[in-house]
Design a protein around this motif. Structure first.
Motif, PDB file in Angstrom:
ATOM      1  N   PRO B  43       0.826  -1.216   0.000  1.00 49.94           N
ATOM      2  CA  PRO B  43       0.000   0.000   0.000  1.00 49.94           C
ATOM      3  C   PRO B  43       0.858   1.264   0.000  1.00 49.94           C
ATOM      4  CG  PRO B  43      -0.759  -1.567   1.664  1.00 49.94           C
ATOM      5  CD  PRO B  43       0.558  -2.061   1.176  1.00 49.94           C
ATOM      6  N   GLU B  44       0.363   2.294  -0.689  1.00 51.94           N
ATOM      7  CA  GLU B  44       1.039   3.599  -0.711  1.00 51.94           C
ATOM      8  C   GLU B  44       0.040   4.660  -0.266  1.00 51.94           C
ATOM      9  OE1 GLU B  44       4.378   3.847  -4.032  1.00 51.94           O
ATOM     10  OE2 GLU B  44       2.420   3.382  -4.894  1.00 51.94           O
ATOM     11  N   LEU B  45       0.460   5.515   0.637  1.00 50.21           N
ATOM     12  CA  LEU B  45      -0.433   6.540   1.176  1.00 50.21           C
ATOM     13  C   LEU B  45      -0.816   7.553   0.108  1.00 50.21           C
ATOM     14  CD1 LEU B  45      -1.738   7.665   3.833  1.00 50.21           C
ATOM     15  CD2 LEU B  45       0.209   9.237   3.906  1.00 50.21           C
ATOM     16  N   LEU B  46      -2.116   7.814   0.032  1.00 53.10           N
ATOM     17  CA  LEU B  46      -2.606   8.884  -0.842  1.00 53.10           C
ATOM     18  C   LEU B  46      -2.872  10.156  -0.036  1.00 53.10           C
ATOM     19  CD1 LEU B  46      -5.171   6.979  -3.098  1.00 53.10           C
ATOM     20  CD2 LEU B  46      -2.928   7.874  -3.772  1.00 53.10           C
ATOM     21  N   VAL B  47      -3.597   9.996   1.083  1.00 60.30           N
ATOM     22  CA  VAL B  47      -3.972  11.154   1.873  1.00 60.30           C
ATOM     23  C   VAL B  47      -4.206  10.725   3.310  1.00 60.30           C
ATOM     24  CG1 VAL B  47      -6.417  10.905   1.294  1.00 60.30           C
ATOM     25  CG2 VAL B  47      -5.555  13.139   2.011  1.00 60.30           C
ATOM     26  N   GLN B  48      -3.883  11.632   4.234  1.00 57.48           N
ATOM     27  CA  GLN B  48      -4.087  11.386   5.661  1.00 57.48           C
ATOM     28  C   GLN B  48      -4.843  12.562   6.258  1.00 57.48           C
ATOM     29  OE1 GLN B  48      -0.507  10.862   7.974  1.00 57.48           O
ATOM     30  NE2 GLN B  48      -1.575  11.086   9.917  1.00 57.48           N
ATOM     31  N   PHE B  49      -5.873  12.249   7.042  1.00 56.02           N
ATOM     32  CA  PHE B  49      -6.661  13.248   7.752  1.00 56.02           C
ATOM     33  C   PHE B  49      -6.428  13.142   9.251  1.00 56.02           C
ATOM     34  CE2 PHE B  49      -9.533  14.911   4.552  1.00 56.02           C
ATOM     35  CZ  PHE B  49      -9.563  13.920   3.588  1.00 56.02           C
ATOM     36  N   GLN B  50      -6.383  14.274   9.902  1.00 54.43           N
ATOM     37  CA  GLN B  50      -6.461  14.346  11.350  1.00 54.43           C
ATOM     38  C   GLN B  50      -7.757  15.111  11.619  1.00 54.43           C
ATOM     39  OE1 GLN B  50      -4.438  12.930  13.557  1.00 54.43           O
ATOM     40  NE2 GLN B  50      -5.593  13.663  15.326  1.00 54.43           N
ATOM     41  N   ASP B  51      -8.748  14.404  12.155  1.00 58.39           N
ATOM     42  CA  ASP B  51     -10.113  14.946  12.231  1.00 58.39           C
ATOM     43  C   ASP B  51     -10.528  15.352  10.813  1.00 58.39           C
ATOM     44  OD1 ASP B  51      -8.926  16.230  15.265  1.00 58.39           O
ATOM     45  OD2 ASP B  51     -10.412  14.629  15.080  1.00 58.39           O
ATOM     46  N   GLU B  52     -10.920  16.595  10.594  1.00 56.64           N
ATOM     47  CA  GLU B  52     -11.367  16.967   9.256  1.00 56.64           C
ATOM     48  C   GLU B  52     -10.271  17.604   8.412  1.00 56.64           C
ATOM     49  OE1 GLU B  52     -12.447  18.149  12.060  1.00 56.64           O
ATOM     50  OE2 GLU B  52     -12.268  20.337  12.073  1.00 56.64           O
ATOM     51  N   SER B  53      -9.081  17.728   8.965  1.00 56.32           N
ATOM     52  CA  SER B  53      -7.989  18.417   8.276  1.00 56.32           C
ATOM     53  C   SER B  53      -7.046  17.439   7.581  1.00 56.32           C
ATOM     54  CB  SER B  53      -7.189  19.248   9.281  1.00 56.32           C
ATOM     55  OG  SER B  53      -8.013  20.208   9.912  1.00 56.32           O
ATOM     56  N   PHE B  65      -7.787  13.395  -8.336  1.00 51.14           N
ATOM     57  CA  PHE B  65      -8.221  12.806  -7.075  1.00 51.14           C
ATOM     58  C   PHE B  65      -8.596  13.912  -6.086  1.00 51.14           C
ATOM     59  CE2 PHE B  65      -6.805   8.229  -7.017  1.00 51.14           C
ATOM     60  CZ  PHE B  65      -6.345   8.170  -8.315  1.00 51.14           C
ATOM     61  N   SER B  66      -9.639  13.625  -5.304  1.00 51.56           N
ATOM     62  CA  SER B  66      -9.984  14.515  -4.206  1.00 51.56           C
ATOM     63  C   SER B  66     -10.471  13.673  -3.040  1.00 51.56           C
ATOM     64  CB  SER B  66     -11.059  15.528  -4.621  1.00 51.56           C
ATOM     65  OG  SER B  66     -12.260  14.856  -4.950  1.00 51.56           O
ATOM     66  N   ALA B  67     -10.284  14.197  -1.844  1.00 51.19           N
ATOM     67  CA  ALA B  67     -10.719  13.477  -0.646  1.00 51.19           C
ATOM     68  C   ALA B  67     -11.272  14.481   0.335  1.00 51.19           C
ATOM     69  CB  ALA B  67      -9.555  12.710  -0.032  1.00 51.19           C
ATOM     70  N   GLU B  68     -12.286  14.053   1.058  1.00 54.64           N
ATOM     71  CA  GLU B  68     -12.848  14.927   2.073  1.00 54.64           C
ATOM     72  C   GLU B  68     -13.298  14.125   3.281  1.00 54.64           C
ATOM     73  OE1 GLU B  68     -15.990  16.986   0.098  1.00 54.64           O
ATOM     74  OE2 GLU B  68     -17.367  15.294   0.197  1.00 54.64           O
ATOM     75  N   ARG B  69     -13.324  14.817   4.400  1.00 58.34           N
ATOM     76  CA  ARG B  69     -13.780  14.225   5.667  1.00 58.34           C
ATOM     77  C   ARG B  69     -14.463  15.363   6.416  1.00 58.34           C
ATOM     78  NH1 ARG B  69     -10.263  11.629  10.657  1.00 58.34           N
ATOM     79  NH2 ARG B  69     -11.888  10.228  11.414  1.00 58.34           N
ATOM     80  N   LEU B  70     -15.619  15.734   5.921  1.00 57.69           N
ATOM     81  CA  LEU B  70     -16.245  16.994   6.301  1.00 57.69           C
ATOM     82  C   LEU B  70     -16.520  17.124   7.791  1.00 57.69           C
ATOM     83  CD1 LEU B  70     -18.662  17.459   3.268  1.00 57.69           C
ATOM     84  CD2 LEU B  70     -16.501  18.649   3.741  1.00 57.69           C
ATOM     85  N   LYS B  71     -17.018  16.087   8.423  1.00 59.79           N
ATOM     86  CA  LYS B  71     -17.353  16.183   9.834  1.00 59.79           C
ATOM     87  C   LYS B  71     -16.346  15.472  10.716  1.00 59.79           C
ATOM     88  CE  LYS B  71     -22.311  16.658   8.932  1.00 59.79           C
ATOM     89  NZ  LYS B  71     -23.676  16.117   9.182  1.00 59.79           N
ATOM     90  N   GLY B  72     -15.235  15.112  10.112  1.00 61.18           N
ATOM     91  CA  GLY B  72     -14.201  14.447  10.887  1.00 61.18           C
ATOM     92  C   GLY B  72     -14.532  13.021  11.248  1.00 61.18           C
ATOM     93  N   VAL B  73     -15.499  12.437  10.549  1.00 60.27           N
ATOM     94  CA  VAL B  73     -15.850  11.050  10.833  1.00 60.27           C
ATOM     95  C   VAL B  73     -15.597  10.224   9.577  1.00 60.27           C
ATOM     96  CG1 VAL B  73     -17.631   9.459  11.637  1.00 60.27           C
ATOM     97  CG2 VAL B  73     -17.523  11.784  12.552  1.00 60.27           C
ATOM     98  N   ASP B  74     -16.652  10.045   8.748  1.00 60.28           N
ATOM     99  CA  ASP B  74     -16.453   9.255   7.541  1.00 60.28           C
ATOM    100  C   ASP B  74     -15.799  10.092   6.444  1.00 60.28           C
ATOM    101  OD1 ASP B  74     -19.730   9.390   6.001  1.00 60.28           O
ATOM    102  OD2 ASP B  74     -18.746  10.779   7.390  1.00 60.28           O
ATOM    103  N   SER B  75     -15.336   9.405   5.422  1.00 53.87           N
ATOM    104  CA  SER B  75     -14.555  10.082   4.383  1.00 53.87           C
ATOM    105  C   SER B  75     -14.915   9.541   3.012  1.00 53.87           C
ATOM    106  CB  SER B  75     -13.060   9.861   4.636  1.00 53.87           C
ATOM    107  OG  SER B  75     -12.260  10.409   3.599  1.00 53.87           O
TER     108      SER B  75
END
Lengths: 110, 111
Positions: B43-53, B65-75
């Protein structure tokens, strides 16, 4: 740059034989090493980490900073050990992301 | 025992189409990761979130590619447009400490 090398892709042994899965790393910082395992049709899961210094399912791994290695060993392989094994390096500095090797498939024959 | 959930498990699409993957981490895990695993590779990391950031998206091909974790829960991870080379397993993981817990992955095939 951080890099994890697993030089062998495949290893096939008979039940009861010793196994050693090799892992070498390249990292300028203080390394934290892990072994992850993926059994057939299951998700990737942590097997062990060097900080814990514990034996899981009979497997052990010692971090050798001089040789930049973290080889996984088991004295007597079992059929249920057949799986894909990935060595991983945790990169420090906020991200703590894992850098994985390419993996090695272990097959333990009856 | 709580587990990381991902959907769909399999996705077949044609190139130039848009695809989206969903991940629900283990409850209470502030850190969420998206990895891509090409056949025969780790596996190679694409993106990492800490809470919603976003903490690390240095390896994310941001043109598609885009990624979001709007409420800091699901993504959600999105690819638009998909290319043939995007065919891979997309893994989601979450952590609270040093151990990462992985989901079952979404296998994407782009035709």
């Amino acid at each position: 740059a951080q890099r994890v090398t697993q030089p062998e892709k495949l290893l096939s042994v008979f039940k009861g034989a010793p196994v050693e899965l090799k892992c070498n790393y390249s990292y300028s910082g203080s390394p934290e090493l892990f072994w992850y395992v993926q059994y057939s049709r299951q998700r990737l899961q942590l097997l062990l980490r060097h900080i814990s210094r514990e034996s899981i399912k009979g497997f052990t791994a010692d971090l050798n900073k001089g040789e930049t290695s973290f080889h996984l060993k088991k004295p007597f392989a079992q059929e249920e050990d057949s799986a894909m094994y990935y060595c991983a390096l945790s990169v420090q500095g906020g991200s703590e992301k894992l850098v994985f090797g390419k993996g090695m498939k272990l097959t333990v024959n009856p | 025992e709580a587990e990381v959930a991902q959907s769909p498990r399999y996705k077949i699409t044609e190139k130039s189409q848009a695809v989206a993957f969903w991940c629900d981490p283990i409850s209470g895990h502030a850190t969420l990761y998206w990895y891509r695993q090409i056949l025969g590779q780790g596996p190679e990391l694409l993106v990492q979130f800490q809470d919603e950031s976003v903490v690390d998206d240095s390896q994310l091909p941001k043109d598609r590619f885009s990624a979001e974790r709007l409420k800091g829960v699901d993504s959600t991870l999105k690819i638009q447009p998909a290319e043939l080379g995007d065919s891979a397993m997309y893994l989601c993981a979450s952590s609270r400490g040093r151990t990462q817990y992985f989901g079952p992955g979404t296998r994407l095939l782009v035709l």
